[in-house]
Design a protein around this motif. Structure first.
Motif, short mmCIF file in Angstrom:
data_model
loop_
_atom_site.label_atom_id
_atom_site.label_comp_id
_atom_site.label_asym_id
_atom_site.label_seq_id
_atom_site.Cartn_x
_atom_site.Cartn_y
_atom_site.Cartn_z
N ASP A 79 10.07 -6.48 68.41
CA ASP A 79 9.68 -6.35 69.91
C ASP A 79 9.06 -5.33 70.63
O ASP A 79 10.79 -5.14 70.59
CB ASP A 79 9.25 -7.22 71.20
N GLY A 80 8.32 -4.05 70.41
CA GLY A 80 8.45 -3.20 71.08
C GLY A 80 8.77 -1.64 70.45
O GLY A 80 9.46 -0.76 71.18
N ILE A 81 9.31 -2.46 69.21
CA ILE A 81 9.32 -1.38 68.11
C ILE A 81 8.79 -0.85 66.68
O ILE A 81 7.78 -1.73 66.41
CB ILE A 81 11.06 -1.92 67.10
N LYS A 82 8.35 0.15 65.89
CA LYS A 82 7.66 0.66 64.86
C LYS A 82 8.37 1.73 64.36
O LYS A 82 9.27 2.68 65.03
CB LYS A 82 6.49 1.57 65.66
N CYS A 83 8.18 0.83 62.51
CA CYS A 83 9.03 2.47 61.99
C CYS A 83 8.17 3.32 61.21
O CYS A 83 6.81 2.68 60.62
CB CYS A 83 9.93 1.20 61.28
N ASP A 84 8.40 4.11 60.76
CA ASP A 84 7.63 4.50 59.83
C ASP A 84 7.73 3.73 58.49
O ASP A 84 8.85 3.46 58.45
CB ASP A 84 8.40 6.46 59.37
N GLU A 85 6.51 3.84 58.02
CA GLU A 85 6.23 3.31 56.56
C GLU A 85 6.78 3.54 55.33
O GLU A 85 6.80 3.06 54.17
CB GLU A 85 3.99 3.38 56.54
N ASP A 86 7.23 5.16 55.59
CA ASP A 86 7.33 5.18 54.45
C ASP A 86 9.13 5.24 54.00
O ASP A 86 9.69 5.28 53.58
CB ASP A 86 7.13 6.61 53.95
N THR A 87 9.52 6.00 55.36
CA THR A 87 11.06 6.12 55.60
C THR A 87 11.93 4.70 55.82
O THR A 87 12.99 4.84 55.93
CB THR A 87 11.66 7.55 56.41
N GLY A 88 11.35 4.67 56.82
CA GLY A 88 11.59 2.79 57.79
C GLY A 88 12.37 3.54 58.55
O GLY A 88 12.92 2.56 59.85
N HIS A 89 12.73 5.12 59.17
CA HIS A 89 13.57 5.17 60.14
C HIS A 89 12.40 4.55 61.67
O HIS A 89 10.99 4.54 61.51
CB HIS A 89 12.83 6.39 60.48
#
Length: 1018
Positions: A79-89
């Motif tokens: 909850d509250g987190i989004k990662c870069d779809e390519d790098t996972g960061h």
């Protein structure tokens, strides 16, 4: 209203885009990195989750979902987190309203998330920690939200290294955050990519740099409540993309509105509570996208431009409390999108334009304080179109006649405020059908009749006041059907009957303010053992025929205000009341009772929070009761208190009003008296037994406006430090034993209006002033019963400009004037006349003609001096003079006939001089008794028995006088009686006892004149 980024995020689509958190829509979530998952878990472990740490009622702890169970090990799904779809960061972290409580430091694992682009920690409680300098590690941040987070301290310079920032929100941290070193100029220089900047409540305390106008990408700028000062750069208004500009609540920020170009994209402009001034330019119409304009409580002036009516997208318009004047433009009726219109001002005039009836989308209409003409039910018929109106405020708008029946069509009204007008007639029955009303204010009108039984229909009512009207009869029992009411106010009507207090206690579960004061009510207070009584905040039962403290107060442990004044309560203030309300009571008024003291010893303050105590007009004995350290109003006059002023008075830094007058205090005044409180405005210590010298400790920056030390035994000289009291309006040192020369140095006080040194030991010559600007606002001076000598100070008379205006000034302090040997007390002098009282001194020489320039003079007393020469005929120019006393001098010559033209003169005395000739006849002179002229052997004519020489000249004067009396008649005499604004001498008995004598004499004079003319023809 607080214009802030977070506030408008929910109302403006443009600004909402800054706050939107885009959740992952892809069916396959990226896998987070182990080191970032570990950093997030470490960050979570540093905080408690406490619901009260967030203000948002829908807040919840987002970090609860963060754990390392096998099925939930991917932090990108937390909850509250989004990662870069390519790098996972981790690139976005939204912990807004997550109930986090604790401190955050530079060692926090948060700063290991080096790929973060979007971070919100808003609406949490970080325990007043500083923003860590390691924030610079998040070098890829474009969006940073730290509003309402309880951060404090200086914003670190390292934050300005985040050069990619597009949105920065540091708002609403209650001034704990500072942007001073580095300052706003440094921020504008470093963060050149900003599109949205919200620093609301950040303590900047500087001017606004012109370099802000270089931030050409800015869409949103809020600098409200930042303690800004100086001139606001006009070029910032012209930023090419700026849609939101909020500068509210910067009370030292000045500026003007520029000419706007058609390309200007502004949608929201908030300048309320600033010192912006000048006119609203006609070019305001070029702000074609403007939806919100708020410029209330500023210094704008002139007329409201008609071009304002071209802003067809405007939804919110507040122009209240400026210096606008003139009529409201009819073009306001073109604002068809308008939902809120606020026009609170005392300078508007003319008629309300009927075109306002076109504003069919209006929810709130506030038109208060204007001097509108013909505002009544007929002229407001256009309001029938405002079907969506829920809030209507026409207070202080000169509304006349009965309550307008057009309001019966406004069936959605929840809030109706019509107070402080001239409404007459009864409360209409249709008003009881507006059953959605939750607020009804009808105070301070002239409403008559009864409170309708149907008032019980208004079941949604929360706030209800009928105060300051002329309603009569009983309060109907149906009032107890208003189960939701919180505030009931019936203050100052003619309501009568007997009320059972227990009915208010048992029937209302939400009532916290009850005002029944100043009616003709009698209250029953039968003892009921019930611990579930409603707990009140304010109870006012003044003038309710109470003989004891009401029993129901025994469980009122939340009281903030209590008024039991003007009753018949005897004995002592009970100990249980002091203990029960010790920590809550802020206002206590027990004045005008028969109280003798307090049941418990008041060596310590009994009320920890008390700010206002009024115990005047009782029978209190012993030493002065100790107030709270927070006291700002302390009134114990007209009691029997004794002793000296204790030293704890010097420990009351917030005190604004101190009134110990009319007691038996003695000893010396404490040295701290002039410097213990910057707030002190009114100091009343008169009519005690104080002795010794006045303290010479009056400090610069004091707010003192009134000092009354009269009727004591003070000695010595007037302290020079009084010259520091530059706000002083009223100074009374009369009836003491002060020995000094005239304190001409007090002439530098720019606001002094009332000045009395009477009955002291002042002596010497009053020297002419060095400038013509001394005592510039003086309206009353009383130097009587001293030993001043020499000539009257004619140049002072020339410079007292305030006395040249016949219009009365306004002041709110008590005053005692000497006139004809009697002392007259004026407890509240709301219309301050002009008076010069220099009697009982040793002045000599002639009466200066410069007195005649003081056209506003109402009272002039120069009696009991050694004045010589003639009475200046120019005194006839004092057309509002009501009292003239020149008795017991050495004046000679005739009484100027011009004085006979003074129609306002009610008191006249020239006795015991060396005057000769004919006493002026007609008008007011016909009302004066013999005693006004005694001791002048050369005077003749009415009312004296001595007749003037029967020459042709004297006969013509007598004929003219008799015809003047006959022509003027009794109307003129009565006008004279009514004109006595402050002298107030009653002469009515003259009318009744001498009317027949005067009429007979007039008839005889007319016969004599007719006989003389007949002989002349023969």
């Amino acid at each position: 209203m607080r214009l802030s980024l977070s506030y408008f995020a929910t109302t403006l689509p443009l600004l909402s885009s800054f706050l939107l958190f885009a959740h992952v829509t892809s069916s396959i979530s990226p896998v987070c990195h182990d080191n970032e998952r570990f950093a997030l878990l470490q960050f979570k472990d540093n905080f408690f989750t406490v619901q009260s740490a967030s203000e948002n009622p829908s807040a919840y702890p987002k970090v609860r979902s963060w754990n390392v169970e096998e099925e939930n090990s991917n932090c990108c799904s937390w909850d509250g987190i989004k990662c870069d779809e390519d790098t996972g960061h981790v690139i976005r972290l939204n912990l807004t309203s997550s109930c986090l409580y604790g401190s955050i430091h530079s060692g926090s694992s948060l700063f290991h998330l080096a790929h973060l682009q979007w971070l919100s920690l808003s609406d949490n409680h970080f325990n007043f920690s500083e923003i860590p300098s390691k924030i610079m590690n998040l070098s890829r941040l474009t969006h940073l939200y730290l509003s309402r987070s309880h951060f404090s301290g200086q914003i670190p310079a390292e934050l300005l290294a985040l050069s990619t920032l597009e949105v920065l929100d540091l708002s609403l941290n209650d001034y704990y955050l500072k942007l001073q070193n580095p300052g706003l100029a440094n921020l504008a220089e470093k963060l050149t990519n900003l599109k949205a900047l919200d620093l609301t409540d950040v303590n900047i305390s500087s001017t606004v740099p012109h370099t802000l106008a270089n931030l050409s990408s800015l869409i949103y700028l809020s600098l409200s409540e930042c303690l800004l000062r100086g001139e606001f750069p006009a070029e910032i208004f012209q930023l090419p993309n700026l849609k939101f500009l909020g500068l509210m609540y910067n009370r030292n920020l000045t500026g003007h509105l520029p000419d706007f170009q058609k390309s200007n994209p502004l949608e929201v402009l908030g300048l309320s509570y600033t010192r912006f001034s000048g006119k609203i330019p006609d070019s305001i119409e070029n702000l074609e996208s403007l939806s919100h304009l708020e410029v209330s409580v500023s210094l704008f002036s002139g007329r409201i431009p008609a071009s304002l009516g071209n802003l067809t997208k405007l939804e919110y318009l507040d122009l209240s409390n400026n210096a606008f004047s003139g009529e409201l433009p009819a073009s306001l009726g073109n604002l068809h999108s308008l939902k809120t219109l606020a026009l609170v001002s005392y300078n508007f005039s003319g008629k309300l334009p009927s075109s306002l009836g076109n504003l069919t989308q209006l929810n709130s209409l506030l038109i208060c304080g204007g001097n509108f003409s013909g505002l009544n039910s007929f002229s407001l018929s256009w309001m029938a179109n405002l079907k969506e109106l829920t809030y209507l405020d026409l207070s202080l708008s000169n509304l006349q006649g009965e309550i307008p029946s057009v309001f019966m069509n406004l069936t959605k009204l929840t809030n109706l405020r019509l107070g402080y007008n001239h409404l007459t007639g009864p409360i209409p029955s249709w008003l009881m059908n507006l059953n959605k009303l939750s607020v009804l204010f009808l105070q301070s009108n002239q409403l008559i009749g009864h409170i309708l039984v149907e008032i019980g229909n208004l079941t949604q009512m929360r706030l209800l006041t009928f105060a300051l009207n002329q309603l009569e009869g009983s309060i109907p029992s149906s009032i107890f059907q208003l189960k939701n009411v919180q505030w009931l106010d019936f203050y100052s009507n003619n309501l009568s009957g007997t009320l059972d207090l227990n009915m208010f206690l048992l029937n209302f579960k939400s009532l916290d303010t009850l005002v029944l004061s100043s009616n003709k009510l009698s209250l029953l207070d039968e003892t009921i053992v019930n611990t579930n009584f409603q707990k009140f905040r304010v109870i006012e039962l003044s003038s309710c025929n109470l003989s004891k403290f009401p029993y129901f107060l025994h469980n009122q442990d939340r009281l903030m205000g209590l008024d039991l004044s003007s009753n018949k309560i005897t004995g002592q203030v009970p100990k249980w009341l002091l203990n029960l309300t010790a920590n809550t009571l802020e206002y206590l008024n027990l004045s005008s009772n028969l109280l003798t003291g307090f049941e418990q010893d008041l060596l310590l303050p009994p009320f920890a929070a008390l700010t206002s105590l009024d115990m005047r007009y009782n029978k209190l004995q012993g030493p002065l009761p100790v107030p709270s350290v927070y006291a700002y109003s302390y009134l114990v006059s007209y009691n029997q208190l004794t002793g000296e002023i204790p030293t704890w008075v010097c420990l009351l830094p917030n005190l604004r009003i101190l009134d110990l007058s009319y007691n038996h205090f003695g000893g010396m005044l404490p040295e701290c008296l002039g410097n213990f409180s910057h707030e002190l405005s009114i100091l009343r210590l008169q009519s005690n037994n104080f002795d010794g010298s006045m303290p010479d400790t009056f400090m610069k920056g004091t707010n003192l406006m009134m000092i009354d030390l009269s009727n004591n035994s003070l000695q010595g000289r007037i302290p020079q430090s009084l010259a520091n009291c530059v706000k002083l309006k009223f100074l009374n040192l009369g009836n003491n034993q002060i020995t000094d020369i005239f304190p001409s140095w007090l002439g530098t006080l720019p606001e002094l209006q009332v000045f009395s040194l009477k009955f002291n030991k002042f002596h010497g010559v009053i020297k002419e002033p060095k400038t013509s600007f001394e005592f510039p606002k003086l309206r009353i001076i009383d130097l009587s019963h001293n030993r001043f000598e020499g000539n009257l100070p004619s140049k002072y008379f020339e410079g007292w400009n305030a006395m040249k205006d016949a219009k009365a000034s306004s002041i709110d302090y008590s005053l005692t004037l000497s006139n004809k040997g009697r002392e007259m007390e004026y407890e509240r002098v709301s219309n301050l006349i002009a008076a010069i009282i220099l009697s009982n001194n040793e002045f000599m020489g002639e009466i200066p003609t410069s007195i005649a320039n003081l056209k506003g003079l109402r009272a002039l007393n120069l009696s009991n001096n050694n004045l010589q020469g003639h009475i200046p005929s120019s005194l006839g120019n004092l057309t509002v003079l009501e009292s003239l006393d020149l008795s017991n001098n050495k004046l000679s010559g005739e009484i100027p006939q011009q004085l006979g033209e003074l129609t306002t003169l009610a008191v006249f005395d020239v006795s015991h001089n060396h005057l000769t000739g004919l006493i002026p006849r007609g008008k007011q002179f016909s009302t004066f008794e013999n005693g006004s002229f005694d001791g002048n052997s050369g005077l003749c004519g009415e009312p004296l028995s001595k007749k003037c020489e029967d020459s042709e000249t004297s006969q013509k004067e007598e004929d003219r006088g008799s015809e003047s009396l006959f022509a003027f008649g009794w109307k003129t005499v009565v006008i004279g009686y009514g004109s006595g604004t402050i002298i107030g001498v009653i002469l009515g008995h003259i009318f009744s006892t001498r009317k027949q004598d005067w009429l007979a004499k007039t008839f005889r004079l007319r016969l004599k004149t007719t006989e003389r003319k007949r002989r002349g023809r023969n």
